[in-house]
Each structure stands twice: as C-alpha cells, then as structure tokens.
Design an enzyme around this catalytic site. Sequence first.
Site, PDB file in Angstrom:
ATOM      1  N   TYR A  57       0.847  -1.196   0.000  1.00  0.00           N
ATOM      2  CA  TYR A  57       0.000   0.000   0.000  1.00  0.00           C
ATOM      3  C   TYR A  57       0.876   1.237   0.000  1.00  0.00           C
ATOM      4  O   TYR A  57       1.849   1.301   0.738  1.00  0.00           O
ATOM      5  CB  TYR A  57      -0.916   0.019   1.234  1.00  0.00           C
ATOM      6  CG  TYR A  57      -2.365   0.015   0.817  1.00  0.00           C
ATOM      7  CD1 TYR A  57      -2.932   1.138   0.219  1.00  0.00           C
ATOM      8  CD2 TYR A  57      -3.148  -1.125   0.949  1.00  0.00           C
ATOM      9  CE1 TYR A  57      -4.232   1.124  -0.219  1.00  0.00           C
ATOM     10  CE2 TYR A  57      -4.459  -1.146   0.510  1.00  0.00           C
ATOM     11  CZ  TYR A  57      -5.003  -0.014  -0.074  1.00  0.00           C
ATOM     12  OH  TYR A  57      -6.279  -0.030  -0.529  1.00  0.00           O
ATOM     13  N   GLU A  59      -0.503   4.871  -0.582  1.00  0.00           N
ATOM     14  CA  GLU A  59      -1.289   6.077  -0.885  1.00  0.00           C
ATOM     15  C   GLU A  59      -0.405   7.313  -0.788  1.00  0.00           C
ATOM     16  O   GLU A  59       0.387   7.450   0.146  1.00  0.00           O
ATOM     17  CB  GLU A  59      -2.467   6.194   0.088  1.00  0.00           C
ATOM     18  CG  GLU A  59      -3.588   5.239  -0.269  1.00  0.00           C
ATOM     19  CD  GLU A  59      -4.784   5.351   0.667  1.00  0.00           C
ATOM     20  OE1 GLU A  59      -4.763   6.197   1.583  1.00  0.00           O
ATOM     21  OE2 GLU A  59      -5.732   4.573   0.467  1.00  0.00           O
ATOM     22  N   ASP A 213      -6.632  13.308 -25.441  1.00  0.00           N
ATOM     23  CA  ASP A 213      -6.695  11.926 -24.944  1.00  0.00           C
ATOM     24  C   ASP A 213      -6.108  11.049 -26.032  1.00  0.00           C
ATOM     25  O   ASP A 213      -6.760  10.770 -27.038  1.00  0.00           O
ATOM     26  CB  ASP A 213      -8.165  11.577 -24.654  1.00  0.00           C
ATOM     27  CG  ASP A 213      -8.344  10.120 -24.251  1.00  0.00           C
ATOM     28  OD1 ASP A 213      -7.359   9.348 -24.316  1.00  0.00           O
ATOM     29  OD2 ASP A 213      -9.473   9.753 -23.876  1.00  0.00           O
ATOM     30  N   THR A 239      -3.904   5.817 -22.184  1.00  0.00           N
ATOM     31  CA  THR A 239      -3.805   4.484 -21.611  1.00  0.00           C
ATOM     32  C   THR A 239      -2.402   3.975 -21.914  1.00  0.00           C
ATOM     33  O   THR A 239      -1.694   4.537 -22.756  1.00  0.00           O
ATOM     34  CB  THR A 239      -4.804   3.499 -22.246  1.00  0.00           C
ATOM     35  OG1 THR A 239      -4.555   3.467 -23.654  1.00  0.00           O
ATOM     36  CG2 THR A 239      -6.240   3.913 -22.003  1.00  0.00           C
ATOM     37  N   LYS A 242      -2.668   0.068 -25.074  1.00  0.00           N
ATOM     38  CA  LYS A 242      -3.071  -0.027 -26.482  1.00  0.00           C
ATOM     39  C   LYS A 242      -1.810  -0.013 -27.358  1.00  0.00           C
ATOM     40  O   LYS A 242      -1.018  -0.934 -27.245  1.00  0.00           O
ATOM     41  CB  LYS A 242      -4.081   1.071 -26.795  1.00  0.00           C
ATOM     42  CG  LYS A 242      -5.369   0.898 -25.949  1.00  0.00           C
ATOM     43  CD  LYS A 242      -6.426   1.953 -26.195  1.00  0.00           C
ATOM     44  CE  LYS A 242      -7.601   1.763 -25.240  1.00  0.00           C
ATOM     45  NZ  LYS A 242      -8.614   2.833 -25.378  1.00  0.00           N
ATOM     46  N   ARG A 248      -2.331  -2.796 -18.401  1.00  0.00           N
ATOM     47  CA  ARG A 248      -3.498  -1.919 -18.288  1.00  0.00           C
ATOM     48  C   ARG A 248      -3.148  -0.810 -17.298  1.00  0.00           C
ATOM     49  O   ARG A 248      -2.628  -1.068 -16.213  1.00  0.00           O
ATOM     50  CB  ARG A 248      -4.717  -2.705 -17.814  1.00  0.00           C
ATOM     51  CG  ARG A 248      -4.988  -3.896 -18.691  1.00  0.00           C
ATOM     52  CD  ARG A 248      -6.396  -4.379 -18.590  1.00  0.00           C
ATOM     53  NE  ARG A 248      -7.258  -3.546 -19.385  1.00  0.00           N
ATOM     54  CZ  ARG A 248      -7.459  -3.711 -20.686  1.00  0.00           C
ATOM     55  NH1 ARG A 248      -6.848  -4.665 -21.349  1.00  0.00           N
ATOM     56  NH2 ARG A 248      -8.258  -2.907 -21.336  1.00  0.00           N
TER      57      ARG A 248
HETATM   58  C1  LIG Z   1      -9.631   3.219 -24.547  1.00  0.00           C
HETATM   59  C2  LIG Z   1      -9.889   4.654 -24.372  1.00  0.00           C
HETATM   60  C3  LIG Z   1     -10.061   5.215 -23.088  1.00  0.00           C
HETATM   61  C4  LIG Z   1     -10.323   4.439 -21.827  1.00  0.00           C
HETATM   62  O1  LIG Z   1      -9.573   3.460 -21.482  1.00  0.00           O
HETATM   63  P1  LIG Z   1      -9.962   2.375 -20.364  1.00  0.00           P
HETATM   64  O2  LIG Z   1      -8.608   1.974 -19.938  1.00  0.00           O
HETATM   65  O3  LIG Z   1     -10.729   1.339 -21.099  1.00  0.00           O
HETATM   66  O4  LIG Z   1     -10.751   3.024 -19.300  1.00  0.00           O
HETATM   67  C5  LIG Z   1     -10.173   6.582 -22.977  1.00  0.00           C
HETATM   68  N1  LIG Z   1     -10.135   7.362 -24.050  1.00  0.00           N
HETATM   69  C6  LIG Z   1     -10.006   6.872 -25.297  1.00  0.00           C
HETATM   70  C7  LIG Z   1      -9.975   7.819 -26.458  1.00  0.00           C
HETATM   71  C8  LIG Z   1      -9.896   5.503 -25.497  1.00  0.00           C
HETATM   72  O5  LIG Z   1      -9.817   5.011 -26.729  1.00  0.00           O
END
Ligand SMILES: *Cc1c(COP(=O)(O)O)cnc(C)c1O
Length: 443
Positions: A57, A59, A213, A239, A242, A248
């Site tokens: 932990y 925080e 994003d 993220t 991807k 993740r």
């Molecule tokens: C995949 C994605 C997210 C969110 O990702 P999670 O990890 O699934 O919560 C946010 N914004 C965009 C543009 C995405 O493609």
Amino acid sequence: MRRTLKYPNLQKTDPEIAAFNRLEEERQFWYADFIASENYASPAVREASASVNTNKYSEGYPGARYYKGSDIAIDPVEILAQKRALALFALDEDTWGANVQPASGSEANFAVYGALLKQKNHPENEDVALGMRLDFGGHLTHGFHVSFSGKFFHFEQYGLDENEIIDYDQVEKLAETWKPKLIVCGASAYSRIIDFERFGGIAKKHGALLMADIAHIAGLIAGGVHPSPFPHCDIVTTTTHKTLRGPRGAIIFARKDILLVPPNSKDNKAKSLFQLINQAVFPGLQGGPHNQQTEAIAVCLKEASTPEFRAYVKCIVKNSQALAQSLQKYGFRIISAGTDNHLMLLDLRAFDVTGEDASEWLYRAGIVTNKNAIPNDPRPPRLASGIRLGTPAATTRGMGTREMKQFARWIYEIMQDHSEQNLQKIKGQVRALCQKFPPPGFN
Ligand SMILES: *Cc1c(COP(=O)(O)O)cnc(C)c1O
C-alpha cells in the site's frame, strides 16, 4: 501442438482458474486479433505486472506517502516511470509532470474533469467542456450521456464534417458559443491524423484549456508516426495498454507552469495544473496506486523508447494502410476513405450486413474484431453498420503487408459466404497463419 505456459502455483490452488488461463492463452495464440485497442504485452511487462509490488500500500506520491516501507522500491519505481514517461515524449521536467497512478484511461479522464470542471447545476455556474461524439468516433468519457462524464459534467459534442474528418469549424463555433473551460480532443475510432495545432489555436483564442486523450495513438506519437499533441496542449491523458503495448493503466501529463484556482476551492488559492491533477487522482478519485502496474508501465516505457519500437509503429501504420487499400479493392467503404494510423472503420452497408453479424462470422473464422457505429449510423449501437479493425496486435506478432492482404481477402470471402463450412475452412487457414507468427513469449 504447442506447449502452453505453466502456472504451477495456480494449478495447485485453483485448477479451475488455471484451466481458464490456458484456454485464454490458446485463444490468443490461434486467433488473429484485429481489435484496435488490444495488443500483446511483452513477457517482461507481464512479469512486472505480477510482481511482489502488488503487496504494497502506498497512498500518496513518492516522498509523501501515508504508509511506511515505500522507500526501497515503490518510490524509485514510480519516479522512474514518471521520468521515462516524460522522456519518451521529449518533455522538460520543469514544464511538465506525469502522473502514472490512474488505474485506467477512463479514471484518468475523470480525474482531469474533477480537477478542472464545476459540475452540472453548480451554484456558481457549471463549467462547459467540448468532446467528440461517441457515434462519430469519440470515447464514452468524452461526454456521452450514459457515462458519468456526460451525467455529471456539461459537455457539448462535436462530430465529423461531410468528408468524415473532424469538423474543426464546428469545434470553433461551439467554443465561441459556449466559452468552454476545457476542450477534449482524441478519439477511439478515428483513422485520420488529429490536427492538435488547430485544436490548440481554437483553445487559445477562446481561453479554454486543451486536453488530448491519446489513449489509442500514444505509441504512434512516441514512435514518431503521428504529430505530438504536447506543444499545443495543457493536459494529455493516455492508456498504456493499447499501441503503447504496456500493462493496463494510464498516465496523465499536465503542465506545471499554468496556475489555476480549483473548482470548489475554499481559499481561492491558485495551484499548478499538475498539482490539481495529482490531488484529483489521489485523494480525489483513487486510494492506493497499483504498484505492480506502475512497475510494468515503467518497463513498457523503456521498451517504447527503443529503435525496435519505432520500427514497430512504422509497421503498424504500413499494415493498416495495406489492409485498408486491399479492403477497398474488394469494395468495402472505409470511413474517411482511408487511414493514417493503426485503425480503420468499415462501412458494411454495401454488403447489407450489420456490424453484429459481421463480427460474429469473422470470430467464427478466427478473426477477432468489434462492431462499431459509423457516422450517422441508421442502426442501433447493438447492431451497428460497421466494424473497427486495427493492426497493432497482428503487427506485434510480426505479420506484414502480405498477411494484411490475405486477411482482407478472408474478410471479403466471409461477407460473400458465411456458411459454417466456409467459416470453418477459413478458420483452418487463419490458424495455420497464426502458428507461423507466435505472439511474444507464447512459443
Ligand atoms: C480506450 C480509451 C479510453 C479508456 O480506457 P480504459 O482503460 O478502457 O478506461 C479513454 N479514451 C479513449 C480515447 C480511449 O480510446
């Protein structure tokens, strides 16, 4: 037959779950993954994300934790992850900060909104944000009414123009009308270069903060095949699982040189944007960070800084364009008429097939995709008129343009004939191809 990975401890404690692991591993090996948001993390990333750091932990942030015992590994690893994140995108540590704690992309976005926006019906006037419509390629968390982003915050939504390119003029008009506090750009199903400079100009002109994003395209930006949002943005979220090919998780980048009074502030004291973001992640939104994921993020960022990774993302785009061009030759319409990145959206209306049916038939033939709404889709989202295809995972397996042309042909053949016999025949061919291209660590 191939040898599967072993899970000796799991096998002893919980053979039922161990069996599912083996089945999933088989699926990932024998099926061709064309889901644009998925990838195969390296064995090193997977080892890191299963490490003893899960036991701790912590925080707070490095040097300022609520729990003792973070000094040996937890702090240094988080600091390494932050430094590597900044270095990967060539950011100066005095100007930018990186928060590597959000558990996922959606949480990262919520932390930003929580840090910056007064909620709907706020007594001192709600703030307005702009985001891209989900059915035009945006993400749930960019203000869709079912998502808490749209329920709690006032989002106005922009879409695509008649050429299916982001309607920058509409963004400009919305900014003029609504004087938004925040403009969100970035997408989940958009195959063209995003003009961050144009967004930056609009934000500046109308006094809005700009957030990109880059969940989908972070790897492409890191590897130099998509322009960087950083010169034009105040905040960037991504993220890590991807195109970045990590565990993740998510990262929020925010500028340190912009001072703001936070919404709902009692003392009206200005803080840096980065400070606000940190407070929104913890204690605003989350408790203890997932230290094993932070560690795996650090590893993936190291991998992403190599020449091999730069070559990899070049191949992703080459494969994506080869797949799109082949599909066009077979009569598929690609939204916006092509792709500049790792994905494409197919309009299946010419084949009179729903996205639901197409993705099911493809799956039965060993090709994994997702149904997706197309712009102005006449069908409900549950059926949809399109599928989304992405090449990051296939490219990680080492597949090239030859294989992409082969998949285009199979996809066409499946639309022509989805008899069980034909699906089984193609599935056999897909399996034979997959066997030649094992994902990393699956041999
Ligand atoms: C995949 C994605 C997210 C969110 O990702 P999670 O990890 O699934 O919560 C946010 N914004 C965009 C543009 C995405 O493609």
